[in-house]
Design a protein around this motif. Structure first.
Motif, mmCIF file in Angstrom:
data_model
loop_
_atom_site.group_PDB
_atom_site.id
_atom_site.type_symbol
_atom_site.label_atom_id
_atom_site.label_comp_id
_atom_site.label_asym_id
_atom_site.label_seq_id
_atom_site.Cartn_x
_atom_site.Cartn_y
_atom_site.Cartn_z
ATOM 1 N N ILE A 1 0.895 -1.212 0.072
ATOM 2 C CA ILE A 1 -0.001 0.146 0.000
ATOM 3 C C ILE A 1 0.955 1.298 -0.224
ATOM 4 O O ILE A 1 1.944 1.185 0.650
ATOM 5 C CB ILE A 1 -1.035 -0.144 1.097
ATOM 6 N N THR A 2 0.372 2.232 -0.899
ATOM 7 C CA THR A 2 1.013 3.600 -0.531
ATOM 8 C C THR A 2 0.431 4.460 0.381
ATOM 9 O O THR A 2 -0.830 4.811 0.089
ATOM 10 C CB THR A 2 1.148 4.314 -2.022
ATOM 11 N N PHE A 3 0.900 5.103 1.333
ATOM 12 C CA PHE A 3 0.241 5.935 2.391
ATOM 13 C C PHE A 3 0.733 7.439 2.047
ATOM 14 O O PHE A 3 2.196 7.628 2.314
ATOM 15 C CB PHE A 3 0.462 5.710 3.705
ATOM 16 N N LEU A 4 -0.172 8.340 1.570
ATOM 17 C CA LEU A 4 0.247 9.645 1.402
ATOM 18 C C LEU A 4 0.055 10.582 2.593
ATOM 19 O O LEU A 4 0.074 9.948 3.794
ATOM 20 C CB LEU A 4 -0.205 10.070 0.226
ATOM 21 N N ASP A 5 -0.006 11.796 2.424
ATOM 22 C CA ASP A 5 -0.192 12.558 3.557
ATOM 23 C C ASP A 5 -1.483 12.276 4.224
ATOM 24 O O ASP A 5 -2.662 12.377 3.756
ATOM 25 C CB ASP A 5 -0.060 14.327 3.118
ATOM 26 N N MET A 6 -1.528 12.022 5.755
ATOM 27 C CA MET A 6 -2.452 12.245 6.476
ATOM 28 C C MET A 6 -2.219 12.246 7.935
ATOM 29 O O MET A 6 -0.977 12.782 7.943
ATOM 30 C CB MET A 6 -3.374 10.649 6.513
ATOM 31 N N ASP A 7 -2.777 12.416 8.732
ATOM 32 C CA ASP A 7 -2.502 12.832 10.056
ATOM 33 C C ASP A 7 -1.441 11.963 10.864
ATOM 34 O O ASP A 7 -0.621 12.294 11.482
ATOM 35 C CB ASP A 7 -3.658 13.272 11.001
ATOM 36 N N ILE A 8 -1.856 10.543 10.847
ATOM 37 C CA ILE A 8 -1.011 9.710 11.284
ATOM 38 C C ILE A 8 -0.664 8.529 10.249
ATOM 39 O O ILE A 8 -2.036 8.028 9.738
ATOM 40 C CB ILE A 8 -1.377 9.022 12.770
ATOM 41 N N TRP A 9 0.349 8.082 9.866
ATOM 42 C CA TRP A 9 0.450 7.036 9.048
ATOM 43 C C TRP A 9 0.049 5.683 9.646
ATOM 44 O O TRP A 9 -0.774 4.846 9.043
ATOM 45 C CB TRP A 9 1.952 6.657 8.688
ATOM 46 N N GLY A 10 0.152 5.505 11.115
ATOM 47 C CA GLY A 10 -0.448 4.204 11.497
ATOM 48 C C GLY A 10 -0.236 4.354 13.045
ATOM 49 O O GLY A 10 0.803 4.646 13.676
ATOM 50 N N TYR A 11 -0.903 3.471 13.662
ATOM 51 C CA TYR A 11 -0.739 3.083 15.223
ATOM 52 C C TYR A 11 -0.969 1.550 15.136
ATOM 53 O O TYR A 11 -1.721 0.920 14.541
ATOM 54 C CB TYR A 11 -2.066 3.615 16.074
ATOM 55 N N VAL A 12 0.062 1.008 15.853
ATOM 56 C CA VAL A 12 -0.013 -0.436 16.045
ATOM 57 C C VAL A 12 0.216 -0.374 17.868
ATOM 58 O O VAL A 12 1.425 -0.470 18.095
ATOM 59 C CB VAL A 12 1.258 -1.069 15.422
ATOM 60 N N ILE A 13 -1.027 -0.701 18.518
ATOM 61 C CA ILE A 13 -1.002 -0.160 19.874
ATOM 62 C C ILE A 13 -1.750 -1.027 20.633
ATOM 63 O O ILE A 13 -2.253 -1.892 20.205
ATOM 64 C CB ILE A 13 -1.439 1.109 20.306
#
Length: 196
Positions: free
Chosen positions: A109-121
């Motif tokens: 997947i290509t992730f462009l501008d967003m607030d947070i790329w990801g949480y693994v929590i």
């Protein structure tokens, strides 16, 4: 291990029901389902192929369920030869949100501008994020891997982040306030952490 579960198809314009977007042959357009439908319904062993195109997100990959082991993951993967691109639509957007979720695989997947790329929590463990691209042209975005809780028993462990590309440009990458990957946040996602 190679996943052997049911195959589902997601597209940026998907509107099909979960039952209708399962097929061993590729589905696209409105014949596929939305990412939200996949998040709500995918279970251990399912393989969700994302067709190419731009996904204008209000929420990213955030499955309701976990996989149950290495050969029964929930897999979100780009369809061969295509590039699913995630970008922000409106609101506060996460590209990936795994909270107490295990055995999830995300690939291509290509992730462009967003607030947070990801949480693994919060105890999310044995997940894999691979062969994906994370890009920001408006300063730093962060991929968090950590506890995001004051409970020391809820560490996210055994997660495998590999063969990805991270590219950050813009003023946010030089102001000292952003990191690319933040591992081990111990007091909430923005708490003290080991920055990498």
């Amino acid at each position: 291990p190679t996943p052997t579960g049911t195959i589902y198809w997601v597209s940026p314009t998907g509107t099909a029901s979960w039952a209708s977007c399962s097929n061993n042959s590729p589905l696209s357009g409105t014949s596929a389902c939305s990412l939200g439908t996949a998040n709500a319904n995918a279970v251990a062993g399912d393989i969700i192929y994302l067709r190419g195109g731009t996904y204008n997100l209000t929420y990213g990959i955030a499955p309701n369920n976990s996989g149950t082991g290495p050969s029964a993951r929930i897999t979100f993967a780009a369809y061969t030869g295509e590039v699913p691109t995630f970008t922000k639509s409106s609101g506060y957007v996460y590209g990936i949100y795994l909270e107490n979720k295990n055995y999830i695989k995300i690939s291509g997947i290509t992730f462009l501008d967003m607030d947070i790329w990801g949480y693994v929590i919060k105890g999310s463990s044995y997940n894999e994020i691979a062969n994906s691209t994370f890009q920001s042209a408006t300063g730093g975005r962060i991929l968090y891997i950590g506890v995001a809780s004051s409970n020391p028993t809820s560490w996210a462990t055994h997660n495998w982040i590999h063969d990805n590309t991270f590219t950050i440009t813009g003023t946010g990458c030089t102001d000292g306030g952003r990191d690319t990957i933040r591992i081990g946040s111990s007091q909430g996602a923005y708490g003290n952490s080991a920055d990498n």
